[in-house]
Design an enzyme around this catalytic site. Structure first.
Site, PDB file in Angstrom:
ATOM      1  N   ARG A  72       0.848  -1.216   0.000  1.00 10.25           N
ATOM      2  CA  ARG A  72       0.000   0.000   0.000  1.00 10.25           C
ATOM      3  C   ARG A  72       0.873   1.251   0.000  1.00 10.25           C
ATOM      4  O   ARG A  72       0.501   2.294  -0.515  1.00 10.25           O
ATOM      5  CB  ARG A  72      -0.975  -0.005   1.188  1.00 10.25           C
ATOM      6  N   TYR A 125     -15.571  14.228 -16.762  1.00  9.94           N
ATOM      7  CA  TYR A 125     -15.976  12.872 -16.438  1.00  9.94           C
ATOM      8  C   TYR A 125     -16.907  12.976 -15.217  1.00  9.94           C
ATOM      9  O   TYR A 125     -16.582  13.670 -14.238  1.00  9.94           O
ATOM     10  CB  TYR A 125     -14.755  11.997 -16.131  1.00  9.94           C
ATOM     11  N   ASP A 197      -7.012  16.674 -16.034  1.00 11.32           N
ATOM     12  CA  ASP A 197      -7.251  15.258 -16.321  1.00 11.32           C
ATOM     13  C   ASP A 197      -6.833  15.068 -17.785  1.00 11.32           C
ATOM     14  O   ASP A 197      -7.489  15.562 -18.697  1.00 11.32           O
ATOM     15  CB  ASP A 197      -8.748  14.955 -16.111  1.00 11.32           C
ATOM     16  N   LYS A 222      -7.492   3.699 -19.502  1.00 15.66           N
ATOM     17  CA  LYS A 222      -7.810   4.068 -20.883  1.00 15.66           C
ATOM     18  C   LYS A 222      -6.573   3.950 -21.782  1.00 15.66           C
ATOM     19  O   LYS A 222      -6.070   2.863 -21.968  1.00 15.66           O
ATOM     20  CB  LYS A 222      -8.430   5.465 -20.881  1.00 15.66           C
TER      21      LYS A 222
HETATM   22  N1  PLP Z   1     -11.316  10.685 -16.126  1.00 13.44           N
HETATM   23  C1  PLP Z   1     -11.835  10.444 -17.339  1.00 13.44           C
HETATM   24  C2  PLP Z   1     -11.702  11.475 -18.408  1.00 13.44           C
HETATM   25  C3  PLP Z   1     -12.510   9.254 -17.588  1.00 13.44           C
HETATM   26  O1  PLP Z   1     -13.033   9.030 -18.800  1.00 13.44           O
HETATM   27  C4  PLP Z   1     -12.640   8.305 -16.535  1.00 13.44           C
HETATM   28  C5  PLP Z   1     -13.371   7.024 -16.714  1.00 13.44           C
HETATM   29  O2  PLP Z   1     -14.137   6.827 -17.613  1.00 13.44           O
HETATM   30  C6  PLP Z   1     -12.085   8.610 -15.296  1.00 13.44           C
HETATM   31  C7  PLP Z   1     -11.416   9.792 -15.120  1.00 13.44           C
HETATM   32  C8  PLP Z   1     -12.195   7.643 -14.143  1.00 13.44           C
HETATM   33  O3  PLP Z   1     -11.306   6.581 -14.340  1.00 13.44           O
HETATM   34  P1  PLP Z   1     -11.484   5.108 -13.712  1.00 13.44           P
HETATM   35  O4  PLP Z   1     -12.701   4.514 -14.342  1.00 13.44           O
HETATM   36  O5  PLP Z   1     -10.205   4.432 -14.104  1.00 13.44           O
HETATM   37  O6  PLP Z   1     -11.630   5.278 -12.237  1.00 13.44           O
END
Ligand code: PLP
Length: 407
Positions: A72, A125, A197, A222
């Protein structure tokens, strides 16, 4: 025989050269002596590490993010991935997580306390919108949401207590483009941390840190991993900040499993190749969709008519593998298109080798209220596409046959 006389004793590998091109750096990113003579990185599938003495135990327990104490707190396989993420984003240090949301929420929590204010894009998101609106609101942190294609909207929303400006570009799912250099300038002038992000662009297309942004996070689920077989995240930025993010990770416990870190590391090796091809196919598909009579509008920053095209040309090396479009006839027509697709798969998520298509209003952005969706420009008939590695001609034929059934 002592280790120094053992002919199989690993010699340290050369550090990757920062002057290398993207593809070379991705192949070698994160390499160090830790993996020994193994060409593929070893997986340290262990929760804990043996101490050689009480002194060593005490020393490791007093240190920040040790890679050989308890998984962890850190792990050698994950550490290798962290070095790779930092190298690809051009950051000083990185920290990996069990998901993109663990990465994003830990990054945000490292920066805020009760009484602080955040300015965030109104199209994000949905998990991040929920974090600001529903979770942080309960802990005394207020957020103002602004239209992300107008960088000055972030400036107008600033308050004396604004500590964080948060952006996602291109935005999910409308592909709105935010001028990162301008947001970075606004943040610096005000003394607010700027966080991006960078999931949708990937470091192949955009490097926010090079544009002055303070910190970046990814859903590594992704593009970084790219094979739709792992949930993971990472945060990249200055070493001093990453240490603070680690203090959050240690307490909230969102560490990745070593095998998942290895999977992301393996995926990273082909990131520039995959993204270059996805950039190319997405542009071809966006043009084909724009020419179809059943399509009202295509959102893709590579199209000249996209409102963010000029900014995207400046800050992106490629326009990305994500696009969205509105079908004439709204939700009913959109549903027919999604259910008629044969090459593209109808599923959430993005950034993998296979093309995925989804209806954001009923899936990825369903946790938001209709008002929140409307504020972010997420129409009921919007279809989001993550372009994979299939042949462009097959994808175009698939979307055409599906759109022909829309009316
Ligand atoms: N940020 C973006 C732009 C995303 O598309 C996503 C998920 O679809 C996330 C964050 C969250 O990621 P995770 O599903 O790996 O927790």
């Amino acid at each position: 025989m002592s280790a120094s006389h053992d002919p199989s004793n690993p010699a340290p590998r050369d550090a990757p050269d920062p002057s290398w091109g993207d593809a070379t750096r991705a192949v070698h990113a994160g390499a160090s002596a830790a993996e020994g003579r193994s060409v593929s990185p070893p997986i340290f599938q262990t929760s804990t590490f043996r101490f050689e003495s009480v002194e060593q135990g005490a020393q490791l327990s007093a240190s920040k993010a040790p890679a050989h104490l308890y998984t962890r707190w850190g792990n050698p396989t994950t550490r290798q991935l962290e070095r790779a993420c930092a190298e690809l984003e051009g950051g000083e240090a990185a920290l990996c997580f069990a998901s993109g949301m663990a990465a994003g929420s830990s990054a945000v929590l490292s920066l805020l306390q009760a009484g602080d204010h955040v300015v965030a894009a109104d199209c994000l998101y949905a998990g991040m919108t929920e974090l600001f609106e529903r979770v942080l609101g309960r802990f005394g942190v207020a957020t103002t949401f602004v239209e992300p294609s107008d960088a000055h909207a972030f400036e107008r929303a600033l308050r004396p207590e604004t500590k964080l400006i948060f952006v996602e570009t291109p935005a999910n799912p409308t592909l709105a483009i935010t001028d990162l250099a301008e947001v970075a300038r606004i943040g610096k002038a005000h003394g607010a941390f700027t966080l991006a992000d960078n999931t949708w662009a990937s470091p192949v297309n955009t490097r926010p840190l090079e544009l002055g942004i303070d910190g970046v996070f990814h859903s590594s689920t992704k593009y970084l991993n790219g094979h739709t077989d792992v949930i993971a995240g990472c945060v990249v930025g200055r070493a001093e900040w990453i240490e603070r993010v680690w203090s959050v990770l240690k307490v909230f416990g969102g560490c990745p499993g070593p095998h998942d870190s290895w999977l992301v590391l393996r995926g990273l090796r082909t990131l520039p190749l995959r993204v270059a091809r996805q950039n190319e196919t997405a542009l071809t598909l966006a043009r084909a969709l724009a020419a179809h009579p059943a399509v009202e509008v295509v959102h893709y920053p590579g199209l000249e008519q996209h409102p963010g095209h000029e900014i995207a040309r400046r800050q992106m090396r490629g326009f990305g593998g994500m696009l969205s479009f509105e079908v004439q006839g709204g939700l009913r027509a959109g549903r027919r298109v999604l259910e008629a697709l044969r090459v593209a798969t109808h599923a959430v998520s993005l950034g993998g080798i296979e093309t995925l298509a989804v209806h954001p209003a009923s899936t990825t952005h369903a946790p938001l209220t209709p008002e929140e969706r409307a504020r972010g420009g997420i129409g009921e008939g919007l279809i989001r596409v993550s372009v994979g590695l299939e042949d462009a001609a097959d994808l175009i034929a698939d979307f055409r046959q599906a759109l022909d059934r829309a009316s």
